[in-house]
Write a protein that holds these residues in place. Sequence first.
Motif, PDB file in Angstrom:
ATOM      1  N   GLY A   1      59.571 -16.614 -39.997  1.00  0.00           N
ATOM      2  CA  GLY A   1      59.140 -17.959 -39.613  1.00  0.00           C
ATOM      3  C   GLY A   1      58.157 -17.976 -38.457  1.00  0.00           C
ATOM      4  N   TYR A   2      57.475 -16.843 -38.235  1.00  0.00           N
ATOM      5  CA  TYR A   2      56.537 -16.730 -37.127  1.00  0.00           C
ATOM      6  C   TYR A   2      55.099 -17.080 -37.508  1.00  0.00           C
ATOM      7  N   ALA A   3      54.834 -17.288 -38.794  1.00  0.00           N
ATOM      8  CA  ALA A   3      53.444 -17.362 -39.258  1.00  0.00           C
ATOM      9  C   ALA A   3      52.972 -18.793 -39.498  1.00  0.00           C
ATOM     10  N   ASN A   4      53.421 -19.715 -38.677  1.00  0.00           N
ATOM     11  CA  ASN A   4      53.054 -21.115 -38.870  1.00  0.00           C
ATOM     12  C   ASN A   4      51.678 -21.463 -38.331  1.00  0.00           C
ATOM     13  N   ALA A   5      51.091 -20.569 -37.569  1.00  0.00           N
ATOM     14  CA  ALA A   5      49.750 -20.810 -37.009  1.00  0.00           C
ATOM     15  C   ALA A   5      48.861 -19.632 -37.373  1.00  0.00           C
ATOM     16  N   THR A   6      48.593 -19.497 -38.663  1.00  0.00           N
ATOM     17  CA  THR A   6      47.808 -18.383 -39.176  1.00  0.00           C
ATOM     18  C   THR A   6      46.345 -18.785 -39.307  1.00  0.00           C
ATOM     19  N   PHE A   7      45.452 -17.918 -38.832  1.00  0.00           N
ATOM     20  CA  PHE A   7      44.018 -18.154 -38.892  1.00  0.00           C
ATOM     21  C   PHE A   7      43.366 -17.039 -39.693  1.00  0.00           C
ATOM     22  N   THR A   8      42.359 -17.397 -40.479  1.00  0.00           N
ATOM     23  CA  THR A   8      41.718 -16.456 -41.389  1.00  0.00           C
ATOM     24  C   THR A   8      40.349 -16.062 -40.861  1.00  0.00           C
ATOM     25  N   PRO A   9      40.099 -14.769 -40.643  1.00  0.00           N
ATOM     26  CA  PRO A   9      38.805 -14.329 -40.102  1.00  0.00           C
ATOM     27  C   PRO A   9      37.721 -14.250 -41.161  1.00  0.00           C
ATOM     28  N   ARG A  10      36.492 -14.136 -40.688  1.00  0.00           N
ATOM     29  CA  ARG A  10      35.336 -13.866 -41.538  1.00  0.00           C
ATOM     30  C   ARG A  10      34.766 -12.502 -41.180  1.00  0.00           C
ATOM     31  N   CYS A  11      34.040 -11.919 -42.110  1.00  0.00           N
ATOM     32  CA  CYS A  11      33.378 -10.654 -41.815  1.00  0.00           C
ATOM     33  C   CYS A  11      32.244 -10.882 -40.822  1.00  0.00           C
ATOM     34  N   PRO A  12      32.082 -10.019 -39.851  1.00  0.00           N
ATOM     35  CA  PRO A  12      30.975 -10.166 -38.912  1.00  0.00           C
ATOM     36  C   PRO A  12      29.653  -9.764 -39.567  1.00  0.00           C
ATOM     37  N   ASP A  13      28.554 -10.319 -39.070  1.00  0.00           N
ATOM     38  CA  ASP A  13      27.243  -9.910 -39.579  1.00  0.00           C
ATOM     39  C   ASP A  13      26.776  -8.653 -38.853  1.00  0.00           C
ATOM     40  N   SER A  14      25.685  -8.084 -39.329  1.00  0.00           N
ATOM     41  CA  SER A  14      25.181  -6.833 -38.769  1.00  0.00           C
ATOM     42  C   SER A  14      24.774  -6.989 -37.310  1.00  0.00           C
ATOM     43  N   GLU A  15      24.256  -8.171 -36.965  1.00  0.00           N
ATOM     44  CA  GLU A  15      23.846  -8.405 -35.583  1.00  0.00           C
ATOM     45  C   GLU A  15      25.044  -8.335 -34.636  1.00  0.00           C
ATOM     46  N   THR A  16      26.171  -8.870 -35.077  1.00  0.00           N
ATOM     47  CA  THR A  16      27.368  -8.840 -34.237  1.00  0.00           C
ATOM     48  C   THR A  16      27.883  -7.412 -34.098  1.00  0.00           C
ATOM     49  N   LEU A  17      27.935  -6.673 -35.188  1.00  0.00           N
ATOM     50  CA  LEU A  17      28.361  -5.277 -35.119  1.00  0.00           C
ATOM     51  C   LEU A  17      27.432  -4.461 -34.221  1.00  0.00           C
ATOM     52  N   SER A  18      26.150  -4.814 -34.242  1.00  0.00           N
ATOM     53  CA  SER A  18      25.163  -4.066 -33.473  1.00  0.00           C
ATOM     54  C   SER A  18      25.158  -4.434 -31.997  1.00  0.00           C
ATOM     55  N   LEU A  19      26.004  -5.376 -31.591  1.00  0.00           N
ATOM     56  CA  LEU A  19      26.208  -5.601 -30.159  1.00  0.00           C
ATOM     57  C   LEU A  19      26.845  -4.369 -29.519  1.00  0.00           C
ATOM     58  N   VAL A  20      27.539  -3.574 -30.336  1.00  0.00           N
ATOM     59  CA  VAL A  20      28.255  -2.387 -29.863  1.00  0.00           C
ATOM     60  C   VAL A  20      27.713  -1.118 -30.496  1.00  0.00           C
ATOM     61  N   HIS A  21      27.470  -1.163 -31.804  1.00  0.00           N
ATOM     62  CA  HIS A  21      27.113   0.038 -32.552  1.00  0.00           C
ATOM     63  C   HIS A  21      25.609   0.095 -32.827  1.00  0.00           C
ATOM     64  N   SER A  22      25.102   1.311 -32.968  1.00  0.00           N
ATOM     65  CA  SER A  22      23.683   1.467 -33.267  1.00  0.00           C
ATOM     66  C   SER A  22      23.384   0.854 -34.630  1.00  0.00           C
ATOM     67  N   ARG A  23      22.212   0.252 -34.734  1.00  0.00           N
ATOM     68  CA  ARG A  23      21.869  -0.429 -35.987  1.00  0.00           C
ATOM     69  C   ARG A  23      21.801   0.555 -37.158  1.00  0.00           C
ATOM     70  N   SER A  24      21.355   1.768 -36.891  1.00  0.00           N
ATOM     71  CA  SER A  24      21.269   2.752 -37.973  1.00  0.00           C
ATOM     72  C   SER A  24      22.656   3.112 -38.499  1.00  0.00           C
ATOM     73  N   TYR A  25      23.629   3.228 -37.589  1.00  0.00           N
ATOM     74  CA  TYR A  25      24.995   3.530 -38.013  1.00  0.00           C
ATOM     75  C   TYR A  25      25.585   2.366 -38.805  1.00  0.00           C
ATOM     76  N   VAL A  26      25.404   1.151 -38.305  1.00  0.00           N
ATOM     77  CA  VAL A  26      25.910  -0.042 -39.000  1.00  0.00           C
ATOM     78  C   VAL A  26      25.308  -0.138 -40.401  1.00  0.00           C
ATOM     79  N   ASP A  27      23.993  -0.025 -40.480  1.00  0.00           N
ATOM     80  CA  ASP A  27      23.314  -0.194 -41.772  1.00  0.00           C
ATOM     81  C   ASP A  27      23.704   0.897 -42.758  1.00  0.00           C
ATOM     82  N   SER A  28      23.841   2.126 -42.291  1.00  0.00           N
ATOM     83  CA  SER A  28      24.158   3.217 -43.215  1.00  0.00           C
ATOM     84  C   SER A  28      25.577   3.102 -43.746  1.00  0.00           C
TER      85      SER A  28
END
Length: 340
Positions: free
Chosen positions: A60-87
């Motif tokens: 009975g703990y799941a009464n406030a469940t939120f569903t995520p979306r996939c991040p875009d490449s720009e968001t991933l590239s805030l941390v990771h190199s664009r070449s690594y993300v794209d490959s």
Amino acid sequence: MWRIRRPQCPGILRYAHVVQSQQGHPIVYHPDFKISPLKLGHRFPMPKDHLVYVRLKELGYANATFTPRCPDSETLSLVHSRSYVDSFIAGTISAEKMRRIGLPWSEELLKRTLIGVGSAVLAARLALQYGVAAMCNGGTHHAHADHGSGWCIFNDLAVAARAAQRDAGVKKVLFVDLDVHQGDGTAAIFWNDPSVFTLSVHCDAQSFPAPLHKSSEDVALPAGTSDREYMQVLEEVVPRVLEQFQPELVLYNAGVDVHKDDALGKMSLTDEGILRRDKFVFSACANACVPVACAIGGGYQEDHTRIVERHVLLHRAAREALPALSQVALFRKAQRNSTN
């Protein structure tokens, strides 16, 4: 003796309970967590993420469940190199880099990886809104800027930190990494970044990762560390770092591979010790007036049921801490509004 008290924020008001606290703490889950692209019996227990949510629903703990979306490449590239993300997204990543990750590339793995990072990004956003949020997955702290390692492809909480800085104006983020393994990828990504503090409390008897990367503060504990010994360290280190760094957001990696029965960990915490640990982290954050988003982190055992019950302890602690942390979120929101 520590306890959760009313958050010590300057001028805090006696806010009424938000509706969210009546429903339960925010939980982040996606149906794609059912996807398990690995062969049955693989040591990486990917099915546990979905099973954690199933167990939360049963309780009975799941009464406030939120569903995520996939991040875009720009968001991933805030941390990771664009070449690594794209490959990786295109499936053109080298076989050598996939061997370093330790998983075979597949469309299913890609889907699972992206939604896993999206879960962390959403959890950070929810923590800022409600004071606390807990994922049913996550803690991929061995992923570096340009490569993955140790079953970690993209560093989910690192991306969440950068997204919070970009999208919510968060200036300072504290990582509290209590997985049994050092958060080497997180440490390397944020090394020499004054806006991020990385705290890693881990076991010094682990052979992985190697080499280690220097965190803002590393606390290496010996194999066999007990509940009492572990808590003595946390009760000194965590409040001190919170006081000195004064973050606006805490990202907590709550690995249960510190458990005495874990297949890969070498420490000796019990279920009671892990619950006490998680409650303490939340109480310290509430007392410091800082919202906290958390990932379940590592946990390895052939019987997934046992791992799931240990991960549920984090959600139990978050549920209990919500009344105090919801006040933190409301105060922080009022503080932001007053400066706008």
